[in-house]
Write a protein that holds these residues in place. Structure first.
Motif, short mmCIF file in Angstrom:
data_model
loop_
_atom_site.label_atom_id
_atom_site.label_comp_id
_atom_site.label_asym_id
_atom_site.label_seq_id
_atom_site.Cartn_x
_atom_site.Cartn_y
_atom_site.Cartn_z
N UNK A 31 43.67 48.10 -55.98
CA UNK A 31 43.35 49.46 -56.44
C UNK A 31 42.21 49.45 -57.45
N UNK A 32 42.07 48.34 -58.17
CA UNK A 32 41.00 48.23 -59.17
C UNK A 32 39.61 48.33 -58.55
N UNK A 33 39.50 48.00 -57.25
CA UNK A 33 38.19 48.02 -56.58
C UNK A 33 37.93 49.34 -55.85
N UNK A 34 38.83 50.27 -55.98
CA UNK A 34 38.77 51.49 -55.16
C UNK A 34 37.45 52.25 -55.31
N UNK A 35 36.99 52.42 -56.55
CA UNK A 35 35.79 53.24 -56.78
C UNK A 35 34.55 52.64 -56.14
N UNK A 36 34.56 51.33 -55.92
CA UNK A 36 33.37 50.67 -55.37
C UNK A 36 33.42 50.52 -53.86
N UNK A 37 34.52 50.92 -53.23
CA UNK A 37 34.68 50.65 -51.80
C UNK A 37 33.88 51.59 -50.90
N UNK A 38 33.51 52.74 -51.40
CA UNK A 38 32.76 53.69 -50.58
C UNK A 38 31.49 54.13 -51.31
N UNK A 39 30.44 54.38 -50.53
CA UNK A 39 29.18 54.89 -51.07
C UNK A 39 29.31 56.40 -51.27
N UNK A 40 28.36 57.01 -51.98
CA UNK A 40 28.41 58.47 -52.19
C UNK A 40 28.51 59.27 -50.89
N UNK A 41 27.98 58.73 -49.78
CA UNK A 41 28.04 59.45 -48.51
C UNK A 41 29.35 59.19 -47.76
N UNK A 42 30.26 58.43 -48.38
CA UNK A 42 31.55 58.16 -47.76
C UNK A 42 31.59 56.91 -46.91
N UNK A 43 30.48 56.23 -46.75
CA UNK A 43 30.45 55.02 -45.92
C UNK A 43 31.10 53.85 -46.65
N UNK A 44 31.66 52.90 -45.85
CA UNK A 44 32.31 51.73 -46.43
C UNK A 44 31.31 50.78 -47.05
N UNK A 45 31.70 50.18 -48.17
CA UNK A 45 30.88 49.16 -48.81
C UNK A 45 31.65 47.84 -48.75
N UNK A 46 31.15 46.83 -48.02
CA UNK A 46 31.86 45.55 -47.94
C UNK A 46 32.05 44.93 -49.32
N UNK A 47 33.05 44.09 -49.46
CA UNK A 47 33.37 43.47 -50.74
C UNK A 47 32.16 42.77 -51.35
N UNK A 48 31.42 42.04 -50.54
CA UNK A 48 30.28 41.28 -51.07
C UNK A 48 29.18 42.18 -51.62
N UNK A 49 29.13 43.43 -51.18
CA UNK A 49 28.07 44.34 -51.60
C UNK A 49 28.53 45.35 -52.65
N UNK A 50 29.78 45.27 -53.07
CA UNK A 50 30.29 46.25 -54.02
C UNK A 50 29.70 46.05 -55.41
#
Length: 383
Positions: A212-231
């Protein structure tokens, strides 16, 4: 009106009624009636003992319903046994309520719905919205579940592992309505941890906090997924990470390793890395070995293949992948990623496109389509 207080009191009130002899379905209905009355009356006249007030009102509602039944003699006996108003007993039977709601005779979806209703204190409408189903459908599901467990007594220990799987199902639903199910699952797991001293309960709580700590970084402003390595790791909740790590360390120190502790250890290694490039993949592979030993789960072995690809190179990862059933969920996506890491961009692009057709949800499908398009664009431009 303190909604959080009401929801925290709900399971304790319900278990008091069941202990007094009410069957589960009737007791749950009576508690819901008492909650409605609390919502109406408490803002203007809050009680000094909220739990005692709810127990008294719910018991009276139960008796009112019982009086409408044909068994008059049984009704009168229960009326005579009505306890005098006063403070509610301090015994907390919440743990037994968890066991009841995760009863083996229930389907996973019914167990989740009943847990959210009886332990979580959510309304049927809130649960229906969270699961994107009509309220009538969810009401039927909950009613069937209550009927199923109505004859079950609180006289034998339940299975903690089953309860944990139900809570993990709730957590993985995330956010899909006006109730944040991931946060709700964390709240319920904290409550369970306060009721039972079990390292796997702590392991699940740690795992939830770390994810849950990573939740804010999981999606871009447009709603697209952000892979763990790119968060953006600056968006990670460091307080939740620190708490999750502390809880995990205390659980591991008891030397009773379980699958949730192993999963949490993997999540902690990801959280501990300042950058993706500094991730300790060798240790992660070792934890996946432990997890595979504990569960013999093919999805665990699929994730292990990714970790091997990072620790020992993509060809080692592809060799591990070749030993697994290619019909596994996300097998094709993992193959695409490893082929890209190995420099075979044509194969990777084809596999990303193929994986997009198999994606379980729209966000993952769009992510895989973008990955395929990115590689095809590189190919067209000779890069």
């Amino acid at each position: 009106m303190d909604e959080a207080l009401i929801r925290s009191l709900t399971p304790g009130v319900l278990t008091v009624l069941v202990r007094r002899g009410a069957d589960f379905a009737a007791a749950e209905d009576a508690v819901q009636d008492a909650l409605v009355e609390a919502v109406r009356g408490w803002p203007d006249d809050p009680p000094r003992d909220p739990k005692g007030w709810l127990v008294t009102v719910a018991w009276r509602r139960f008796l009112d319903a019982t009086r409408a039944d044909t068994a008059r003699r049984r009704r009168e006996d229960r009326v005579e046994e009505e306890p005098a108003p006063g403070p509610a007993p301090g015994v907390d039977d919440t743990l037994q309520l968890y066991f009841l709601c995760a009863h083996p005779s229930l389907t996973p979806s019914s167990a989740v719905a009943l847990t959210l209703r009886a332990v979580g204190g959510l309304t049927t409408r809130q649960i229906a919205r969270a699961y994107l189903v009509p309220e009538a459908t969810m009401a039927q599901r909950i009613s069937r579940a209550k009927r199923t467990v109505s004859g079950v007594r609180f006289d034998r220990p339940g299975d903690v592992a089953t309860v944990l799987r139900v809570l993990y199902l709730v957590f993985n639903e995330g956010y899909s309505g006006d109730v944040d199910l991931a946060a709700e699952a964390i709240r319920l797991t904290r409550q369970l941890a306060a009721s039972v001293d079990h390292p796997e309960v702590a392991g699940l709580l740690a795992l939830m906090l770390l994810h849950h700590a990573r939740r804010a970084a999981r999606t871009a402003p447009d709603g697209s997924l952000v892979p763990l390595a790119e968060q953006d790791r600056g968006q990670w909740d460091t307080a939740s990470i620190a708490q999750g790590v502390r809880i995990l360390q205390a659980a591991l120190a008891r030397d009773r390793l379980g699958e949730f502790q192993a999963q949490a250890a993997i999540a902690a290694l990801h959280a501990d890395a300042p950058t993706a490039g500094e991730t300790d993949w060798v240790q992660i592979v070792e934890w996946y070995d432990e997890l595979a030993r504990l569960t013999d789960n093919p999805v665990v072995r699929l994730n292990r293949a990714v970790a091997v690809g990072e620790a020992d190179g993509p060809r080692a990862g592809l060799a591990e992948l070749a030993t697994l059933d290619d019909t596994l969920p996300r097998h094709t996506a993992v193959a695409a990623y490893l082929h890209e890491r190995d420099g075979d961009l044509d194969t990777a692009a084809r596999l990303y496109a193929e994986a997009a057709h198999k994606a379980p949800d729209l966000a993952e499908r769009d992510h895989l389509v973008r990955q395929a398009a990115r590689l095809n664009s590189r190919h067209r431009h000779g890069r």
